[in-house]
Design a protein around this motif. Structure first.
Motif, PDB file in Angstrom:
ATOM      1  N   ALA A  20       0.834  -1.210   0.000  1.00 31.56           N
ATOM      2  CA  ALA A  20       0.000   0.000   0.000  1.00 31.56           C
ATOM      3  C   ALA A  20       0.866   1.258   0.000  1.00 31.56           C
ATOM      4  O   ALA A  20       0.570   2.231  -0.710  1.00 31.56           O
ATOM      5  N   VAL A  21       1.937   1.249   0.782  1.00 31.03           N
ATOM      6  CA  VAL A  21       2.821   2.416   0.834  1.00 31.03           C
ATOM      7  C   VAL A  21       3.595   2.574  -0.469  1.00 31.03           C
ATOM      8  O   VAL A  21       3.738   3.690  -0.994  1.00 31.03           O
ATOM      9  N   LEU A  22       4.075   1.487  -1.035  1.00 35.53           N
ATOM     10  CA  LEU A  22       4.821   1.574  -2.290  1.00 35.53           C
ATOM     11  C   LEU A  22       3.952   2.094  -3.436  1.00 35.53           C
ATOM     12  O   LEU A  22       4.473   2.639  -4.415  1.00 35.53           O
ATOM     13  N   ALA A  23       2.645   1.937  -3.318  1.00 37.42           N
ATOM     14  CA  ALA A  23       1.729   2.433  -4.351  1.00 37.42           C
ATOM     15  C   ALA A  23       1.456   3.927  -4.230  1.00 37.42           C
ATOM     16  O   ALA A  23       0.850   4.517  -5.135  1.00 37.42           O
ATOM     17  N   ASN A 175      10.666  10.477  13.677  1.00 33.58           N
ATOM     18  CA  ASN A 175      10.326   9.055  13.731  1.00 33.58           C
ATOM     19  C   ASN A 175       9.119   8.856  12.814  1.00 33.58           C
ATOM     20  O   ASN A 175       8.064   9.433  13.058  1.00 33.58           O
ATOM     21  N   PRO A 176       9.256   8.073  11.744  1.00 30.63           N
ATOM     22  CA  PRO A 176       8.143   7.932  10.800  1.00 30.63           C
ATOM     23  C   PRO A 176       7.017   7.043  11.289  1.00 30.63           C
ATOM     24  O   PRO A 176       5.965   6.968  10.643  1.00 30.63           O
ATOM     25  N   GLY A 177       7.223   6.327  12.419  1.00 30.46           N
ATOM     26  CA  GLY A 177       6.245   5.329  12.842  1.00 30.46           C
ATOM     27  C   GLY A 177       6.495   4.014  12.126  1.00 30.46           C
ATOM     28  O   GLY A 177       7.526   3.815  11.484  1.00 30.46           O
ATOM     29  N   SER A 178       5.542   3.111  12.197  1.00 26.32           N
ATOM     30  CA  SER A 178       5.727   1.753  11.693  1.00 26.32           C
ATOM     31  C   SER A 178       4.805   1.461  10.507  1.00 26.32           C
ATOM     32  O   SER A 178       3.622   1.803  10.528  1.00 26.32           O
ATOM     33  N   ILE A 179       5.367   0.796   9.511  1.00 25.21           N
ATOM     34  CA  ILE A 179       4.564   0.323   8.382  1.00 25.21           C
ATOM     35  C   ILE A 179       3.650  -0.827   8.810  1.00 25.21           C
ATOM     36  O   ILE A 179       2.450  -0.826   8.541  1.00 25.21           O
ATOM     37  N   GLY A 180       4.211  -1.839   9.470  1.00 21.13           N
ATOM     38  CA  GLY A 180       3.483  -3.082   9.687  1.00 21.13           C
ATOM     39  C   GLY A 180       2.938  -3.330  11.077  1.00 21.13           C
ATOM     40  O   GLY A 180       2.052  -4.167  11.242  1.00 21.13           O
ATOM     41  N   THR A 186      -4.338   2.987  13.386  1.00 18.72           N
ATOM     42  CA  THR A 186      -4.204   2.023  12.300  1.00 18.72           C
ATOM     43  C   THR A 186      -3.603   2.701  11.070  1.00 18.72           C
ATOM     44  O   THR A 186      -3.507   3.923  10.977  1.00 18.72           O
ATOM     45  N   GLY A 187      -3.227   1.872  10.116  1.00 16.28           N
ATOM     46  CA  GLY A 187      -2.623   2.354   8.888  1.00 16.28           C
ATOM     47  C   GLY A 187      -1.127   2.121   8.885  1.00 16.28           C
ATOM     48  O   GLY A 187      -0.530   1.759   9.899  1.00 16.28           O
ATOM     49  N   GLU A 198       7.165  15.552   6.229  1.00 11.68           N
ATOM     50  CA  GLU A 198       5.747  15.218   6.277  1.00 11.68           C
ATOM     51  C   GLU A 198       5.589  13.815   6.858  1.00 11.68           C
ATOM     52  O   GLU A 198       6.157  12.861   6.324  1.00 11.68           O
ATOM     53  N   LEU A 199       4.822  13.707   7.929  1.00  7.90           N
ATOM     54  CA  LEU A 199       4.454  12.399   8.463  1.00  7.90           C
ATOM     55  C   LEU A 199       3.188  11.946   7.742  1.00  7.90           C
ATOM     56  O   LEU A 199       2.188  12.664   7.725  1.00  7.90           O
ATOM     57  N   ARG A 200       3.243  10.785   7.152  1.00  5.71           N
ATOM     58  CA  ARG A 200       2.137  10.292   6.330  1.00  5.71           C
ATOM     59  C   ARG A 200       1.550   9.007   6.917  1.00  5.71           C
ATOM     60  O   ARG A 200       2.245   8.229   7.575  1.00  5.71           O
ATOM     61  N   THR A 201       0.286   8.774   6.627  1.00  6.80           N
ATOM     62  CA  THR A 201      -0.392   7.517   6.953  1.00  6.80           C
ATOM     63  C   THR A 201      -1.092   7.010   5.706  1.00  6.80           C
ATOM     64  O   THR A 201      -1.850   7.744   5.070  1.00  6.80           O
ATOM     65  N   THR A 202      -0.810   5.764   5.345  1.00 14.53           N
ATOM     66  CA  THR A 202      -1.486   5.124   4.221  1.00 14.53           C
ATOM     67  C   THR A 202      -2.496   4.134   4.770  1.00 14.53           C
ATOM     68  O   THR A 202      -2.138   3.190   5.481  1.00 14.53           O
ATOM     69  N   HIS A 203      -3.767   4.360   4.468  1.00 17.76           N
ATOM     70  CA  HIS A 203      -4.813   3.455   4.932  1.00 17.76           C
ATOM     71  C   HIS A 203      -5.064   2.378   3.876  1.00 17.76           C
ATOM     72  O   HIS A 203      -4.996   2.646   2.674  1.00 17.76           O
TER      73      HIS A 203
END
Length: 253
Positions: A20-23, A175-180, A186-187, A198-203
């Motif tokens: 999802a993040v790579l997209a 700290n970007p947070g965690s992908i998995g 959530t996300g 920019e701190l991002r969240t991919t849902h």
């Protein structure tokens, strides 16, 4: 000098979150993306490594403590790991995976437009499992930054799975947070650098991801694992309560 760098941390072997993040357009068009450790210790370790290695030289790799622990387990240097899924994940890895993980640096620096020389690491610049948090005291940050070159004005770290940006002794800490394995929300959490931060969240579809994990992973407790981590059952308060004693705050004057 790089224009855009995507930072993906703590993937923990979760393929649908990574996909999802790579997209994301800003990831696919970034100059590079940096993996700040804990890439494989999770339910789909081989699938995640195979996808990342297929992306070639745009991926910049850094080892995390969980990656190191998987290697130590496979090499017979430890009998257990702190993470219950890690021994299973370690046994899934092929020899080429082990060779890759054993070659990864603990930290590296890149020059990013707007941020200057940026140091990327897993936990802190000097240790892959040391704990620093958004509310760690300034003396703690001074301690973990000791020995850094003065021209490093930005430090990117992962490890605690909670995104934040703060200043500490004039250095910007990200700290970007965690992908998995997100804590608190959530996300899949990541960061985009250059020229700012920019701190991002991919849902993504959590139920579909849980189904995919259950079908693709032979980990015995995969249903429980997916339910707990994909849905971020650990709150930020839970995580901070667990991590806080490890940042030395209880020993401060």
């Amino acid at each position: 000098m790089l224009n855009r760098v995507a930072v993906l941390s703590d993937i923990h072997g979760v393929l649908p979150a990574l996909e999802a993040v790579l997209a994301e357009p800003d990831v696919s068009t970034a100059d590079y993306f940096v993996l700040t450790g804990d890439i494989t210790a999770g339910p789909q370790p081989t699938q995640v490594l195979d996808l990342l290695t297929s992306l070639g030289d745009r991926v910049i790799w850094i080892s995390g403590n969980a990656d190191r622990e998987l290697l130590e387990y496979r090499w017979g240097q430890r009998d257990t790991t702190p993470d219950p899924i890690a021994p299973w994940a370690a046994e899934q890895l092929r020899e080429d995976h082990l060779d890759l993980l054993s070659s990864l640096p603990r930290s590296l620096s890149l020059s990013v437009k707007g941020l200057g020389k940026v140091l990327f690491c897993h936990a802190t610049p000097r240790d892959d499992e040391e704990v620093v948090l958004v509310d760690s005291r300034l003396d703690r940050w001074k301690e973990v930054f000791s020995g850094l070159d003065t021209d490093i004005r930005t430090v990117v770290c992962g490890h605690t799975h909670m995104p934040f940006v703060r200043l500490a002794h004039g250095r910007l800490v990200i700290n970007p947070g965690s992908i998995g394995m997100p804590y608190g929300r959530t996300g899949a959490h990541w960061a985009l650098l250059g020229p700012g931060v920019e701190l991002r969240t991919t849902h993504f579809d959590l139920e579909a991801a849980a189904t995919q994990l259950s079908q693709d992973s032979s980990y015995p407790d995969i249903t429980e694992w997916a339910n707990y981590f994909l849905h971020a059952r650990a709150t930020d308060a839970d995580a901070l309560a667990a991590f806080a004693p490890r940042d030395g705050r209880n020993h401060s004057p």
